[in-house]
Enzyme design. Structure first.
Site, mmCIF file in Angstrom:
data_model
loop_
_atom_site.group_PDB
_atom_site.id
_atom_site.type_symbol
_atom_site.label_atom_id
_atom_site.label_comp_id
_atom_site.label_asym_id
_atom_site.label_seq_id
_atom_site.Cartn_x
_atom_site.Cartn_y
_atom_site.Cartn_z
ATOM 1 N N ALA A 155 44.576 32.938 52.366
ATOM 2 C CA ALA A 155 44.708 32.260 51.069
ATOM 3 C C ALA A 155 46.111 32.447 50.490
ATOM 4 O O ALA A 155 46.697 31.512 49.932
ATOM 5 C CB ALA A 155 43.662 32.781 50.082
ATOM 6 N N TYR A 156 46.649 33.642 50.660
ATOM 7 C CA TYR A 156 47.991 33.949 50.155
ATOM 8 C C TYR A 156 49.048 33.149 50.916
ATOM 9 O O TYR A 156 49.924 32.516 50.318
ATOM 10 C CB TYR A 156 48.243 35.452 50.299
ATOM 11 C CG TYR A 156 49.622 35.907 49.908
ATOM 12 C CD1 TYR A 156 50.028 35.895 48.577
ATOM 13 C CD2 TYR A 156 50.529 36.374 50.863
ATOM 14 C CE1 TYR A 156 51.294 36.329 48.202
ATOM 15 C CE2 TYR A 156 51.790 36.811 50.502
ATOM 16 C CZ TYR A 156 52.176 36.784 49.179
ATOM 17 O OH TYR A 156 53.428 37.216 48.817
ATOM 18 N N ALA A 157 48.964 33.152 52.251
ATOM 19 C CA ALA A 157 49.937 32.421 53.062
ATOM 20 C C ALA A 157 49.869 30.926 52.782
ATOM 21 O O ALA A 157 50.894 30.236 52.767
ATOM 22 C CB ALA A 157 49.705 32.696 54.546
ATOM 23 N N SER A 159 49.182 29.561 49.940
ATOM 24 C CA SER A 159 49.884 29.331 48.672
ATOM 25 C C SER A 159 51.397 29.351 48.875
ATOM 26 O O SER A 159 52.131 28.572 48.276
ATOM 27 C CB SER A 159 49.467 30.375 47.625
ATOM 28 O OG SER A 159 50.054 31.646 47.878
ATOM 29 N N LYS A 160 51.866 30.233 49.746
ATOM 30 C CA LYS A 160 53.312 30.352 49.949
ATOM 31 C C LYS A 160 53.858 29.236 50.838
ATOM 32 O O LYS A 160 55.020 28.834 50.697
ATOM 33 C CB LYS A 160 53.643 31.732 50.529
ATOM 34 C CG LYS A 160 53.370 32.876 49.549
ATOM 35 C CD LYS A 160 54.105 32.687 48.226
ATOM 36 C CE LYS A 160 54.065 33.916 47.347
ATOM 37 N NZ LYS A 160 54.835 33.763 46.108
#
Length: 247
Positions: A155-157, A159-160
């Protein structure tokens, strides 16, 4: 022409209460920029950053606000302009990083990550695109995880990855304005956020993965932000990995 008491350049640094954000705020101030140190929840940490900057003879203010709220961020830019005469540099370090395998990620958590990291970056970039003066720089933050593809960072990757795409397009949209737009993508960096929930063994292992055999420091990352904010006028529309050679 700014008022004679205004500094020559002013920077907005979001997430300045965090490890990397604070290091960036202090580093830009050391280069002679006035700094608006933004925070979301931790006013005391932002005040510490401002106190450190002013103790060294710099100019800084702390301004709070939800990064994804356009009204709060407009107020941040307005406060900077009111105090320092305009905005020349915007460094968007604010972000959150809850981790879980994709199969187990709570969708509410997923939405929160996208709201802060994607919408937040979009809101700040939109204001920056409208207000940053000629000769300025917009610097977003991604992560080396987009290259390393470690499990639990889905989920973090995601977003980035969105932040990187946004950066590259904005750089081209600002044609003719003499404003650079770049993304800094740090690897593992020794901040409280990084150490949270990790054993010493895990920390040592992660530190050993790059050829320099250490974690990055907030100062390492701030150095690159200062380069992009100042002398790097021919670096534009790039993602710069700052990870000691991890990938």
């Amino acid at each position: 022409m700014t008022h004679s008491t205004s500094p020559s350049r002013a920077a907005v640094v979001t997430g300045a209460s965090g490890g990397i954000g604070r290091a960036v705020a202090e580093r830009l101030a050391a280069d002679g920029m006035a700094v608006a140190a933004h925070y979301s929840g931790n006013a005391a940490k932002a005040d510490e950053a401002v106190a450190a900057i002013t103790a060294n003879g710099g100019q800084a203010i702390a301004v709070g606000g939800d990064i994804a709220d356009e009204t709060a961020m407009a107020a941040l830019f307005d406060a900077t302009t009111e105090r320092f005469g305009g905005v020349d540099v915007v460094v968007n370090t604010a972000g959150i990083m809850p981790l879980a395998p994709i199969a187990e990620t709570d969708l509410e958590t997923f939405d929160r990550i996208q709201r802060v990291n994607v919408r937040g970056t979009f809101v700040v970039n939109q204001l920056a695109a409208r207000q940053v003066r000629s000769g300025g720089a917009i610097i977003n933050f991604s992560t080396s995880i987009t290259r390393l593809q470690n499990p639990t960072y889905g989920a973090y990757a995601a977003s980035k990855g969105a932040v990187e795409a946004m950066t590259l397009i904005l750089a081209r949209e600002l044609r003719g304005r003499d404003i650079t737009v770049n993304t800094v993508a740090p690897g593992p960096t020794a901040t409280p956020l990084f150490f949270e929930g990790k054993s010493q063994q895990a920390i040592d292992h992660i530190a050993s993965l790059n050829p320099m055999e250490r974690l990055g420091t907030p100062a390492d990352v701030a150095e690159v932000a200062a380069f992009l904010a100042g002398p790097a006028r021919w670096v534009n529309g790039q993602v710069i990995y700052v990870n000691g050679g991890a990938a």
